[in-house]
Design an enzyme around this catalytic site. Structure first.
Site, PDB file in Angstrom:
ATOM      1  N   ASN A   1      47.260  29.072  32.284  1.00 10.37           N
ATOM      2  CA  ASN A   1      48.601  28.732  32.394  1.00 10.37           C
ATOM      3  C   ASN A   1      49.027  27.713  31.414  1.00 10.37           C
ATOM      4  O   ASN A   1      49.719  26.747  31.389  1.00 10.37           O
ATOM      5  CB  ASN A   1      48.891  28.124  33.941  1.00 10.37           C
ATOM      6  CG  ASN A   1      48.477  29.170  34.912  1.00 10.37           C
ATOM      7  OD1 ASN A   1      48.724  30.406  34.896  1.00 10.37           O
ATOM      8  ND2 ASN A   1      47.985  28.414  35.790  1.00 10.37           N
ATOM      9  N   ARG A   2      48.267  27.902  30.266  1.00  8.15           N
ATOM     10  CA  ARG A   2      48.444  26.863  29.130  1.00  8.15           C
ATOM     11  C   ARG A   2      48.224  25.546  29.267  1.00  8.15           C
ATOM     12  O   ARG A   2      48.585  24.594  28.686  1.00  8.15           O
ATOM     13  CB  ARG A   2      50.043  27.089  28.512  1.00  8.15           C
ATOM     14  CG  ARG A   2      50.263  28.546  27.983  1.00  8.15           C
ATOM     15  CD  ARG A   2      49.330  28.717  26.695  1.00  8.15           C
ATOM     16  NE  ARG A   2      49.746  30.157  26.068  1.00  8.15           N
ATOM     17  CZ  ARG A   2      48.985  31.146  26.313  1.00  8.15           C
ATOM     18  NH1 ARG A   2      47.949  30.883  27.128  1.00  8.15           N
ATOM     19  NH2 ARG A   2      49.155  32.350  25.503  1.00  8.15           N
ATOM     20  N   MET A   3      47.581  25.118  30.353  1.00  7.87           N
ATOM     21  CA  MET A   3      47.234  23.830  30.795  1.00  7.87           C
ATOM     22  C   MET A   3      45.664  23.399  30.088  1.00  7.87           C
ATOM     23  O   MET A   3      44.719  23.223  30.769  1.00  7.87           O
ATOM     24  CB  MET A   3      47.166  23.516  32.247  1.00  7.87           C
ATOM     25  CG  MET A   3      48.462  23.711  33.022  1.00  7.87           C
ATOM     26  SD  MET A   3      49.663  22.640  32.508  1.00  7.87           S
ATOM     27  CE  MET A   3      49.027  21.272  33.634  1.00  7.87           C
TER      28      MET A   3
ATOM     29  N   LYS B   1      46.576  35.602  25.440  1.00  8.53           N
ATOM     30  CA  LYS B   1      45.320  35.718  26.147  1.00  8.53           C
ATOM     31  C   LYS B   1      45.427  34.387  27.264  1.00  8.53           C
ATOM     32  O   LYS B   1      45.903  33.379  26.878  1.00  8.53           O
ATOM     33  CB  LYS B   1      44.256  35.364  25.019  1.00  8.53           C
ATOM     34  CG  LYS B   1      42.633  35.227  25.728  1.00  8.53           C
ATOM     35  CD  LYS B   1      41.858  35.371  24.468  1.00  8.53           C
ATOM     36  CE  LYS B   1      40.509  34.751  24.831  1.00  8.53           C
ATOM     37  NZ  LYS B   1      39.599  35.638  25.853  1.00  8.53           N
TER      38      LYS B   1
END
Ligand SMILES: Cc1cc2nc3c(=O)[nH]c(=O)nc-3n(C[C@H](O)[C@H](O)[C@H](O)COP(=O)(O)O)c2cc1C
Length: 208
Positions: free
Chosen positions: A185-187, A3
């Site tokens: 973006n997993r940031m 997700k």
């Protein structure tokens, strides 16, 4: 099974300017508003007698400036572990709203009066179940378990069900609380609040 989280507003340390408790309450409120199933469920980690971590889900039934409270059987595995090593970690995971909160700290039993106040709000069926189940102990069959409930039903009849001596609350008083907010973006955003020896809290941003 992936997700991408998007939030409109970026979590930063100012969100926790009043401490961890108001922000935890706000996020819990948001989870309720978003119809998260069991929004007060948290995974509780304890330390086993074998030195391995042990986890299970419990329901958070109180949020106070001094910590969060859950209720359980004082003869259960988790309770024995907490009495031997009164330290724990608890994680609320709310993927639906892209948030997570993790607390780590010291654990103590709440007072019998506090347990009683909560006990009186519990449905009768839950009260009877607390008497019937010797939580974490083996039992030969489902039929044996059902028989234990029948015995408890017969014992209390129509009377009020008192608090079992083996049942009550624990307070997890955190020295560390981390708020996690999912971003693209997993940031992700992570803000960890930590209590110093003087009791003052400091906030640090962590890399995702
Ligand atoms: C959503 C959910 C909520 C639960 N809430 C509690 C709870 O509040 N208290 C409790 O003792 N067990 C609760 N349980 C059961 C525990 O996860 C666990 O099976 C039980 O407490 C025995 O754990 P132990 O053997 O490690 O002591 C819950 C389980 C689920 C899935």
């Amino acid at each position: 099974m992936r997700k991408d989280y998007r939030s409109e507003h970026d979590l930063d340390a100012t969100w926790a300017a009043d401490g961890w408790e108001p922000l935890l309450r706000r996020w819990m409120h948001d989870a309720v508003a978003a119809a998260v199933v069991e929004p007060n469920a948290m995974v509780l980690a304890t330390i086993g007698a074998d030195d391995y971590p042990a986890t299970r889900t419990v329901l958070c039934k109180g949020v106070f400036p001094e910590g969060i409270v859950f209720y359980t059987n004082y003869e259960s595995d988790k309770a024995h572990q907490l009495i031997a090593t009164p330290r724990a970690s608890a994680t609320f995971a709310w993927p639906l709203i892209g948030r997570q909160i993790t607390l780590r700290g010291d654990v103590s039993k709440v007072t019998p009066e506090q347990t009683l106040r909560y006990w009186e709000t519990r449905p009768r069926g839950s009260q009877l179940g607390a008497w019937a189940s010797q939580q974490s102990r083996p039992i030969a069959s489902r039929a044996d378990l059902d028989r234990r409930l029948d015995e408890v039903l017969a014992r209390f009849g129509d009377n009020d069900v008192p608090v079992p001596p083996h049942w009550g609350g624990f307070l997890l008083a955190p020295y560390s609380v981390e708020f996690w907010q999912g971003r693209a973006n997993r940031m992700h955003n992570r803000i960890r609040l930590t209590a110093g020896d003087d009791g003052a809290w400091t906030a640090v941003r962590l890399q995702p």
